[in-house]
Design an enzyme around this catalytic site. Sequence first.
Site, PDB file in Angstrom:
ATOM      1  N   LYS A  13     -49.823  27.191 -53.358  1.00  0.00           N
ATOM      2  CA  LYS A  13     -48.957  27.587 -54.481  1.00  0.00           C
ATOM      3  C   LYS A  13     -47.676  26.750 -54.518  1.00  0.00           C
ATOM      4  O   LYS A  13     -47.264  26.304 -55.572  1.00  0.00           O
ATOM      5  CB  LYS A  13     -48.538  29.073 -54.362  1.00  0.00           C
ATOM      6  CG  LYS A  13     -49.658  30.074 -54.452  1.00  0.00           C
ATOM      7  CD  LYS A  13     -49.110  31.502 -54.482  1.00  0.00           C
ATOM      8  CE  LYS A  13     -48.365  31.920 -53.236  1.00  0.00           C
ATOM      9  NZ  LYS A  13     -49.202  32.031 -52.020  1.00  0.00           N
ATOM     10  N   ARG A  88     -45.547  39.827 -56.144  1.00  0.00           N
ATOM     11  CA  ARG A  88     -46.513  40.029 -55.058  1.00  0.00           C
ATOM     12  C   ARG A  88     -46.985  41.469 -54.980  1.00  0.00           C
ATOM     13  O   ARG A  88     -47.843  41.769 -54.141  1.00  0.00           O
ATOM     14  CB  ARG A  88     -45.841  39.677 -53.734  1.00  0.00           C
ATOM     15  CG  ARG A  88     -46.209  38.319 -53.148  1.00  0.00           C
ATOM     16  CD  ARG A  88     -45.403  38.155 -51.890  1.00  0.00           C
ATOM     17  NE  ARG A  88     -45.920  37.246 -50.927  1.00  0.00           N
ATOM     18  CZ  ARG A  88     -45.543  35.979 -50.785  1.00  0.00           C
ATOM     19  NH1 ARG A  88     -44.705  35.448 -51.621  1.00  0.00           N
ATOM     20  NH2 ARG A  88     -46.034  35.248 -49.809  1.00  0.00           N
ATOM     21  N   ARG A 127     -49.969  23.666 -41.149  1.00  0.00           N
ATOM     22  CA  ARG A 127     -48.587  23.732 -41.638  1.00  0.00           C
ATOM     23  C   ARG A 127     -47.631  24.137 -40.516  1.00  0.00           C
ATOM     24  O   ARG A 127     -46.500  23.687 -40.453  1.00  0.00           O
ATOM     25  CB  ARG A 127     -48.526  24.744 -42.789  1.00  0.00           C
ATOM     26  CG  ARG A 127     -47.252  24.730 -43.562  1.00  0.00           C
ATOM     27  CD  ARG A 127     -47.397  25.457 -44.871  1.00  0.00           C
ATOM     28  NE  ARG A 127     -47.618  26.883 -44.717  1.00  0.00           N
ATOM     29  CZ  ARG A 127     -47.776  27.726 -45.732  1.00  0.00           C
ATOM     30  NH1 ARG A 127     -47.773  27.279 -46.965  1.00  0.00           N
ATOM     31  NH2 ARG A 127     -47.957  29.003 -45.527  1.00  0.00           N
ATOM     32  N   ARG A 133     -43.098  26.471 -39.532  1.00  0.00           N
ATOM     33  CA  ARG A 133     -42.783  27.777 -40.119  1.00  0.00           C
ATOM     34  C   ARG A 133     -43.066  28.889 -39.125  1.00  0.00           C
ATOM     35  O   ARG A 133     -44.169  28.991 -38.596  1.00  0.00           O
ATOM     36  CB  ARG A 133     -43.612  27.984 -41.393  1.00  0.00           C
ATOM     37  CG  ARG A 133     -42.850  27.631 -42.638  1.00  0.00           C
ATOM     38  CD  ARG A 133     -43.672  27.869 -43.866  1.00  0.00           C
ATOM     39  NE  ARG A 133     -43.965  29.281 -44.108  1.00  0.00           N
ATOM     40  CZ  ARG A 133     -44.277  29.765 -45.289  1.00  0.00           C
ATOM     41  NH1 ARG A 133     -44.317  28.976 -46.337  1.00  0.00           N
ATOM     42  NH2 ARG A 133     -44.566  31.041 -45.435  1.00  0.00           N
ATOM     43  N   ARG A 144     -50.325  38.516 -42.869  1.00  0.00           N
ATOM     44  CA  ARG A 144     -49.987  38.081 -44.239  1.00  0.00           C
ATOM     45  C   ARG A 144     -51.213  38.137 -45.144  1.00  0.00           C
ATOM     46  O   ARG A 144     -51.121  38.488 -46.316  1.00  0.00           O
ATOM     47  CB  ARG A 144     -49.379  36.677 -44.217  1.00  0.00           C
ATOM     48  CG  ARG A 144     -47.951  36.698 -43.674  1.00  0.00           C
ATOM     49  CD  ARG A 144     -47.485  35.331 -43.242  1.00  0.00           C
ATOM     50  NE  ARG A 144     -47.364  34.407 -44.333  1.00  0.00           N
ATOM     51  CZ  ARG A 144     -47.487  33.081 -44.201  1.00  0.00           C
ATOM     52  NH1 ARG A 144     -47.745  32.553 -43.018  1.00  0.00           N
ATOM     53  NH2 ARG A 144     -47.351  32.312 -45.235  1.00  0.00           N
TER      54      ARG A 144
HETATM   55  P1  AMP Z   1     -44.040  32.507 -48.973  1.00  0.00           P
HETATM   56  O1  AMP Z   1     -43.255  31.289 -48.634  1.00  0.00           O
HETATM   57  O2  AMP Z   1     -44.181  32.725 -50.453  1.00  0.00           O
HETATM   58  O3  AMP Z   1     -45.345  32.590 -48.250  1.00  0.00           O
HETATM   59  O4  AMP Z   1     -43.162  33.765 -48.464  1.00  0.00           O
HETATM   60  C1  AMP Z   1     -42.827  33.911 -47.088  1.00  0.00           C
HETATM   61  C2  AMP Z   1     -42.431  35.347 -46.809  1.00  0.00           C
HETATM   62  O5  AMP Z   1     -41.286  35.713 -47.585  1.00  0.00           O
HETATM   63  C3  AMP Z   1     -43.481  36.403 -47.148  1.00  0.00           C
HETATM   64  O6  AMP Z   1     -44.451  36.543 -46.131  1.00  0.00           O
HETATM   65  C4  AMP Z   1     -42.602  37.646 -47.299  1.00  0.00           C
HETATM   66  O7  AMP Z   1     -42.189  38.139 -46.047  1.00  0.00           O
HETATM   67  C5  AMP Z   1     -41.375  37.065 -48.003  1.00  0.00           C
HETATM   68  N1  AMP Z   1     -41.541  37.091 -49.478  1.00  0.00           N
HETATM   69  C6  AMP Z   1     -41.658  36.011 -50.293  1.00  0.00           C
HETATM   70  N2  AMP Z   1     -41.822  36.390 -51.565  1.00  0.00           N
HETATM   71  C7  AMP Z   1     -41.829  37.741 -51.585  1.00  0.00           C
HETATM   72  C8  AMP Z   1     -42.004  38.721 -52.584  1.00  0.00           C
HETATM   73  N3  AMP Z   1     -42.224  38.371 -53.873  1.00  0.00           N
HETATM   74  N4  AMP Z   1     -41.962  40.035 -52.214  1.00  0.00           N
HETATM   75  C9  AMP Z   1     -41.741  40.401 -50.947  1.00  0.00           C
HETATM   76  N5  AMP Z   1     -41.587  39.522 -49.935  1.00  0.00           N
HETATM   77  C10 AMP Z   1     -41.642  38.200 -50.235  1.00  0.00           C
END
Ligand code: AMP
Length: 199
Positions: A13, A88, A127, A133, A144
């Site tokens: 994404k 989400r 990654r 990360r 996740r």
């Molecule tokens: P991502 O980089 O999009 O995979 O997001 C990393 C982490 O940030 C996720 O595993 C959540 O802990 C938090 N996070 C990101 N976006 C959201 C969201 N829309 N709602 C809740 N937590 C989020």
Amino acid sequence: MIAIFLGPPGAGKGTQSSRIAARHGVPQISTGDMLRQAAAEGTPLGLRARKIMEAGELLPDDVIVDLIRERISRPDCAAGFLLDGFPRTSGQAEALDRMLAERGLSVDAVVNLDVDEGKLIERMAGRAKNEGRADDNPETIRERLRVYREKTAPLVSWFEKKGRLVTVDGLGEIGEVSRRIEEALGSRNGGTRTAGALS
Ligand code: AMP
């Protein structure tokens, strides 16, 4: 153009939404990046977010919705924006609809990046090596994916019912996946936009 990039963690994404955003001259808004930045800066939100992210859980809807409300009201979003990692949950999706409706706007397209789960785990492990990360370790990856299946995957049929969903095969070379997305977005908009030369 207002578009959402939906898909499990590791589906691409971030990579794809930033390419498509650059091509259309609109900002890419990643809630994950915003939270990681807040964590790096050590703000109260960042410190709270760090613990939740490291556990592979989601932040509460109201916190995330406030972040997005503030971000999309900035001038650079006037011509549209791409959302990466938001919404989400169904609560976030409903809040987004309300926020946009207040401004007389709506989502043009939801790009659902489809990638097989075995491949996702492989990508996230890669990654972890390249980007370091903290939430790309095997235990957090499993959590996740579980959270994705429970809270986010139901949005796929929610957006499908609204007639806004395009599902794109997320497996393959980065440029090829971008071309598929542009094609899907073009056909959603009446087929007037061509895919163009994406490398
Ligand atoms: P991502 O980089 O999009 O995979 O997001 C990393 C982490 O940030 C996720 O595993 C959540 O802990 C938090 N996070 C990101 N976006 C959201 C969201 N829309 N709602 C809740 N937590 C989020």
